[in-house]
Design a protein around this motif. Structure first.
Motif, PDB file in Angstrom:
ATOM      1  N   PRO A   1       2.970 -25.351  13.816  1.00 47.22           N
ATOM      2  CA  PRO A   1       2.452 -24.136  14.463  1.00 47.22           C
ATOM      3  C   PRO A   1       2.179 -24.347  15.944  1.00 47.22           C
ATOM      4  O   PRO A   1       2.057 -25.473  16.424  1.00 47.22           O
ATOM      5  CB  PRO A   1       1.156 -23.849  13.694  1.00 47.22           C
TER       6      PRO A   1
ATOM      7  N   SER B   1       0.885 -19.645  14.043  1.00 51.70           N
ATOM      8  CA  SER B   1       0.879 -19.751  15.505  1.00 51.70           C
ATOM      9  C   SER B   1       0.052 -18.628  16.110  1.00 51.70           C
ATOM     10  O   SER B   1      -0.055 -17.540  15.544  1.00 51.70           O
ATOM     11  CB  SER B   1       2.313 -19.676  16.046  1.00 51.70           C
TER      12      SER B   1
ATOM     13  N   ASN C   1       6.431 -24.045   8.126  1.00 51.08           N
ATOM     14  CA  ASN C   1       5.970 -25.217   8.859  1.00 51.08           C
ATOM     15  C   ASN C   1       6.155 -26.462   7.994  1.00 51.08           C
ATOM     16  O   ASN C   1       5.283 -26.843   7.214  1.00 51.08           O
ATOM     17  CB  ASN C   1       4.500 -25.052   9.257  1.00 51.08           C
TER      18      ASN C   1
END
Length: 336
Positions: free
Chosen positions: A6, A41, A53
């Motif tokens: 992220p 994010s 991720n």
């Protein structure tokens, strides 16, 4: 930005940290910012998540992510003045010949095959950048190339103007063989210095074996101390107390962000003369550039000659985020 980690990253993630920092700086300068990146994010602006991720994700997953990025960029191709890509070059295909201005940034040695293919296609308003002259030289076979150094936000680092002569040396980075932690240990032992080691324990089989066989047995908790993977506040704490950062790399480092992080704390760097090192280290001001272990060893007594406040000031003049963000914006004259 590629998924996988992220933005910003919790620990390791150099490009993810850069992307977040530039988003903050562009917002501070009055620009509207949007980000396409992995889940979780966040930036001061619009955020769009895609992919997963997981740095070990499958090729099939990466192909799915490519289609997601293409769909997003094609749909939004008229919504942006500038697209700045820190991810895969192939993401830009749907907008390659669109009027929107495009910056493709590299932080590692470049595959020239992709550059040749993309520049052979119809394209407009595309500039390639890399994080050092060395890194540019690996990809500059076609297209328009510019060097734009990596940056840090110096306001988040505290300078320590004075350390004792018996303060520790430090090694900070991934504990892969090419980063040279074994050499840092040799030099600390040879010079009777304490060495702080910080960084991620590697996961790849070859580097994990290197760590288990050549590094872990030498960590005694007294002279050689492993601190773990550090967050930004911990970097401030330990880098500021170290009398030098040792950077005995065994590969051509594209940039070496940790060198600038050390300098921001006033801590000089002693680094092997490979890759971007001559561009990052100002010899005699922010540290020393050396050719081998013997020269690195011989420079340790000379650390007292480095003015730590001048070390930070020289690095900030070249690598502070405000300056580097302005450099990116100047490529397409977005200062107004």
């Amino acid at each position: 930005m590629d998924p996988g980690i992220p933005v910003p990253p919790p620990l390791y993630g150099g490009h993810e940290r850069l992307v977040h920092m530039f988003a903050e700086e562009y917002k501070r300068q009055g620009h509207e910012v949007s980000l396409l990146a992995g889940p979780g994010s966040h930036i001061p602006g619009e955020c769009y998540a895609f992919g997963v991720n997981n740095l070990e994700r499958s090729s099939a997953q990466k192909s799915k992510e490519l289609l997601q990025a293409w769909a997003f960029l094609y749909k939004r191709r008229n919504d942006f003045d500038l697209i700045h890509n820190f991810g895969r070059l192939v993401y830009l295909l749907p907008v390659l010949n669109a009027p929107v201005k495009k910056i493709m940034t590299y932080g590692r040695p470049v595959s020239t095959k992709g550059i040749k293919i993309v520049t052979s296609l119809p394209n407009r308003n595309l500039i390639f950048t890399a994080c050092s002259n060395y890194c540019v030289s690996t990809g500059n076979v076609a297209g328009s190339w510019k060097t734009v150094y990596n940056a840090i936000d110096f306001s988040k680092y505290r300078v320590n103007a004075r350390v004792d002569h018996d303060s520790p040396l430090m090694f900070l980075g991934r504990l892969d063989k090419v980063k040279g932690a074994h050499t840092a240990i040799k030099i600390a032992k040879r010079t009777a210095n304490t060495l702080w080691i910080a960084g991620n324990i590697p996961e790849t089989a070859d580097n994990l074996a290197y760590y288990k066989q050549q590094i872990e047995p030498l960590i005694d908790g007294k002279q050689v101390i492993y601190l773990g993977a550090l967050n930004d506040e911990e970097k401030n704490l330990y880098l500021g107390q170290a009398k030098a950062l040792l950077f005995p790399i065994e590969w051509d480092e594209p940039f070496g962000m940790v060198m600038v992080e050390a300098m921001a704390c006033g801590t000089p760097v002693i680094a092997f003369n490979r890759g971007s090192v001559p561009e990052v280290v100002n010899n005699g001001i922010t540290g020393f550039i050396v050719e081998d272990e013997a020269q690195m060893t011989n420079k340790i007594p000379l650390l007292k000659e480095i003015d730590r406040e001048k070390c930070r000031a020289a690095a900030a003049q070249k690598f502070n985020v405000t300056k580097i963000a302005a450099r990116y914006l100047s490529l397409f004259d977005y200062h107004d």
